[in-house]
Design a protein around this motif. Structure first.
Motif, mmCIF file in Angstrom:
data_model
loop_
_atom_site.group_PDB
_atom_site.id
_atom_site.type_symbol
_atom_site.label_atom_id
_atom_site.label_comp_id
_atom_site.label_asym_id
_atom_site.label_seq_id
_atom_site.Cartn_x
_atom_site.Cartn_y
_atom_site.Cartn_z
ATOM 1 N N GLU A 49 -49.077 69.153 -15.138
ATOM 2 C CA GLU A 49 -49.124 70.555 -14.716
ATOM 3 C C GLU A 49 -48.845 71.448 -15.928
ATOM 4 O O GLU A 49 -47.859 71.246 -16.641
ATOM 5 C CB GLU A 49 -48.090 70.832 -13.624
ATOM 6 C CG GLU A 49 -48.113 72.275 -13.136
ATOM 7 C CD GLU A 49 -47.010 72.566 -12.131
ATOM 8 O OE1 GLU A 49 -46.844 73.738 -11.756
ATOM 9 O OE2 GLU A 49 -46.307 71.607 -11.733
ATOM 10 N N GLY A 51 -48.974 75.696 -17.464
ATOM 11 C CA GLY A 51 -48.949 77.093 -17.069
ATOM 12 C C GLY A 51 -49.561 77.988 -18.135
ATOM 13 O O GLY A 51 -49.228 77.876 -19.327
ATOM 14 N N TYR A 52 -50.486 78.853 -17.742
ATOM 15 C CA TYR A 52 -51.151 79.797 -18.634
ATOM 16 C C TYR A 52 -50.541 81.194 -18.446
ATOM 17 O O TYR A 52 -49.990 81.514 -17.383
ATOM 18 C CB TYR A 52 -52.655 79.868 -18.339
ATOM 19 C CG TYR A 52 -53.457 78.679 -18.810
ATOM 20 C CD1 TYR A 52 -54.249 78.767 -19.948
ATOM 21 C CD2 TYR A 52 -53.439 77.472 -18.116
ATOM 22 C CE1 TYR A 52 -55.006 77.685 -20.383
ATOM 23 C CE2 TYR A 52 -54.192 76.382 -18.540
ATOM 24 C CZ TYR A 52 -54.976 76.499 -19.679
ATOM 25 O OH TYR A 52 -55.722 75.427 -20.101
ATOM 26 N N ASN A 77 -56.248 74.543 -9.385
ATOM 27 C CA ASN A 77 -55.097 75.445 -9.411
ATOM 28 C C ASN A 77 -53.986 74.871 -8.557
ATOM 29 O O ASN A 77 -54.228 74.200 -7.554
ATOM 30 C CB ASN A 77 -55.486 76.834 -8.898
ATOM 31 C CG ASN A 77 -56.351 77.598 -9.880
ATOM 32 O OD1 ASN A 77 -57.490 77.951 -9.586
ATOM 33 N ND2 ASN A 77 -55.820 77.876 -11.063
ATOM 34 N N SER A 80 -50.664 79.064 -8.004
ATOM 35 C CA SER A 80 -51.242 80.342 -8.427
ATOM 36 C C SER A 80 -52.402 80.075 -9.372
ATOM 37 O O SER A 80 -52.616 78.943 -9.822
ATOM 38 C CB SER A 80 -50.181 81.210 -9.110
ATOM 39 O OG SER A 80 -49.825 80.678 -10.371
ATOM 40 N N LYS A 82 -52.626 80.960 -12.378
ATOM 41 C CA LYS A 82 -52.146 80.696 -13.740
ATOM 42 C C LYS A 82 -51.641 79.265 -13.912
ATOM 43 O O LYS A 82 -51.442 78.820 -15.041
ATOM 44 C CB LYS A 82 -51.023 81.676 -14.090
ATOM 45 C CG LYS A 82 -51.460 83.139 -14.143
ATOM 46 C CD LYS A 82 -50.289 84.037 -14.517
ATOM 47 C CE LYS A 82 -50.708 85.497 -14.551
ATOM 48 N NZ LYS A 82 -49.569 86.388 -14.911
ATOM 49 N N ASP A 83 -51.396 78.584 -12.810
ATOM 50 C CA ASP A 83 -50.907 77.200 -12.860
ATOM 51 C C ASP A 83 -52.075 76.247 -12.632
ATOM 52 O O ASP A 83 -52.827 76.392 -11.665
ATOM 53 C CB ASP A 83 -49.831 76.976 -11.800
ATOM 54 C CG ASP A 83 -48.621 77.868 -12.020
ATOM 55 O OD1 ASP A 83 -48.270 78.080 -13.195
ATOM 56 O OD2 ASP A 83 -48.049 78.355 -11.032
ATOM 57 N N LEU A 85 -53.334 72.137 -12.436
ATOM 58 C CA LEU A 85 -52.939 70.745 -12.250
ATOM 59 C C LEU A 85 -54.067 69.854 -12.732
ATOM 60 O O LEU A 85 -55.222 70.021 -12.328
ATOM 61 C CB LEU A 85 -52.657 70.475 -10.772
ATOM 62 C CG LEU A 85 -51.913 69.182 -10.439
ATOM 63 C CD1 LEU A 85 -50.492 69.234 -10.963
ATOM 64 C CD2 LEU A 85 -51.906 68.954 -8.931
ATOM 65 N N GLU A 113 -47.837 76.396 -21.393
ATOM 66 C CA GLU A 113 -46.572 75.688 -21.158
ATOM 67 C C GLU A 113 -46.824 74.389 -20.390
ATOM 68 O O GLU A 113 -47.551 74.372 -19.391
ATOM 69 C CB GLU A 113 -45.621 76.574 -20.352
ATOM 70 C CG GLU A 113 -44.292 75.897 -20.022
ATOM 71 C CD GLU A 113 -43.435 76.746 -19.101
ATOM 72 O OE1 GLU A 113 -42.341 76.290 -18.731
ATOM 73 O OE2 GLU A 113 -43.875 77.873 -18.734
ATOM 74 N N ARG A 115 -45.529 72.071 -17.850
ATOM 75 C CA ARG A 115 -44.523 72.113 -16.789
ATOM 76 C C ARG A 115 -43.993 70.717 -16.433
ATOM 77 O O ARG A 115 -42.803 70.516 -16.264
ATOM 78 C CB ARG A 115 -45.121 72.771 -15.542
ATOM 79 C CG ARG A 115 -45.632 74.195 -15.770
ATOM 80 C CD ARG A 115 -44.498 75.197 -15.802
ATOM 81 N NE ARG A 115 -44.957 76.527 -16.111
ATOM 82 C CZ ARG A 115 -45.560 77.363 -15.254
ATOM 83 N NH1 ARG A 115 -45.799 76.965 -14.013
ATOM 84 N NH2 ARG A 115 -45.921 78.568 -15.642
#
Length: 322
Positions: A49, A51-52, A77, A80, A82-83, A85, A113, A115
């Motif tokens: 996972e 994160g953008y 996604n 959200s 921005k996340d 998977l 990032e 996660r």
């Protein structure tokens, strides 16, 4: 009959039976052709996972991973926009999460990032494949024995047919729409079995009771009255359960989305099967008053065990004694 307005549920039993047959056959065909889209819990692999800062294009992310050598990656996604998977069908090494992050970061102008990065072995899937089928057959056999002992063998056949009907339809929907099937979905299916069985037993208990009370009513009339009497309880239970499941679907996030979806489908199908499948099977098996009437106890015949006049002679002797 009671004063309440009886709903003629069984007037639609042929149409409902045809609908159930079509749904079950469609599910079986889809399971044979498409099979289930097993998640990493069953197949094994890597779950990453990231994160953008800005919502990325999933198509671009998939192309970036293929360019970096991660073929067959599933990108979606998570929660959200921005996340993201990433699911990889192979476990590469302990640094695969960092390798995926580096591949994505090289094509992005904003920081990304990492996660989480999880590694799932295929051992769970192998054990479930080998033991799950036997466990399901054993569970259905136990249910059939329990219902047969508590009610009657025809009720047990109806309950088991309803359970198989519910499970196949839920699995068929996941197969037709190619939805991920993981351990949370499996847990939901087990919950569906419990929910459907409880609802069927409540209806069966009322049918048995009314067969003993309404001696002159036909089997169809008894079942219609029983379903009408339990309809309020069935609807209240189903609606309150669905309200919770709707909240989980909307606000629960991706982790339990499959669980909530499978259980929602199962509650809807289970409510339908308790009314039409189990009762329909009872009528097909020819359920009647004779199957459920309690045999009367044998009455003691007056004077049984005595010679003719013996009892009266004894009474006269007792009267003559001082």
């Amino acid at each position: 009959m009671s004063d309440m307005k009886i709903i003629n549920f069984m007037a639609l039993r042929k149409m409902a039976g045809a609908l159930s047959i079509v749904l079950v056959l469609s599910a079986i065909v889809s399971l044979a052709v498409n099979q289930l889209q097993f998640g990493l819990d069953f197949t094994g692999g890597t779950l990453i996972e990231v994160g953008y800062e800005q919502p990325p294009s999933l198509v671009d992310v998939r192309v970036q991973l293929e360019t970096a050598g991660f073929d067959g990656a599933v990108v979606q996604n998570f929660g959200s926009e921005k996340d993201v998977l990433v699911r990889l069908s192979q476990t590469f090494n302990d640094k695969v999460g960092e390798q995926v992050l580096a591949a994505l970061q090289s094509a992005s102008s904003t920081p990304i990032e990492l996660r989480r990065s999880e590694y799932v072995g295929g051992q769970v899937g192998e054990e479930l494949t080998e033991q799950g089928g036997l466990g399901m057959l054993l569970a259905l056999a136990i249910v059939m024995i329990y219902v047969a002992l508590r009610f009657q063998i025809k009720f047990s056949v109806g309950a088991v047919v309803a359970l198989i009907h519910d499970v196949l339809i839920v699995l068929g929907i996941f197969s037709i729409f190619k939805l991920d099937f993981d351990l949370t979905v499996l847990a939901a299916i087990l919950a569906v079995i419990g929910y459907s069985l409880n609802d069927t037993i409540v209806v069966s208990d009322r049918i048995r009771e009314n067969f003993r009370k309404l001696r002159k009513a036909t089997s169809v009339e008894v079942i219609n009255e029983s379903l009408t009497q339990t309809l309020g309880r069935t609807l209240v239970t189903s609606i309150t359960t669905l309200l919770v499941l709707m909240a989980l679907l909307v606000f629960g996030g991706e982790l339990i989305h499959g669980f909530a979806l499978a259980l929602t489908i199962g509650v809807l199908v289970g409510t339908y099967s308790s009314i039409y499948v189990a009762a329909n099977v009872l009528l097909m098996l020819g359920i009647s008053h004779e199957d459920l009437i309690i045999p009367p106890k044998e009455e003691v015949i007056e004077g049984e065990g005595f010679e003719e006049g013996e009892g009266f002679e004894q009474d006269e002797e007792d009267l003559e004694r001082p």
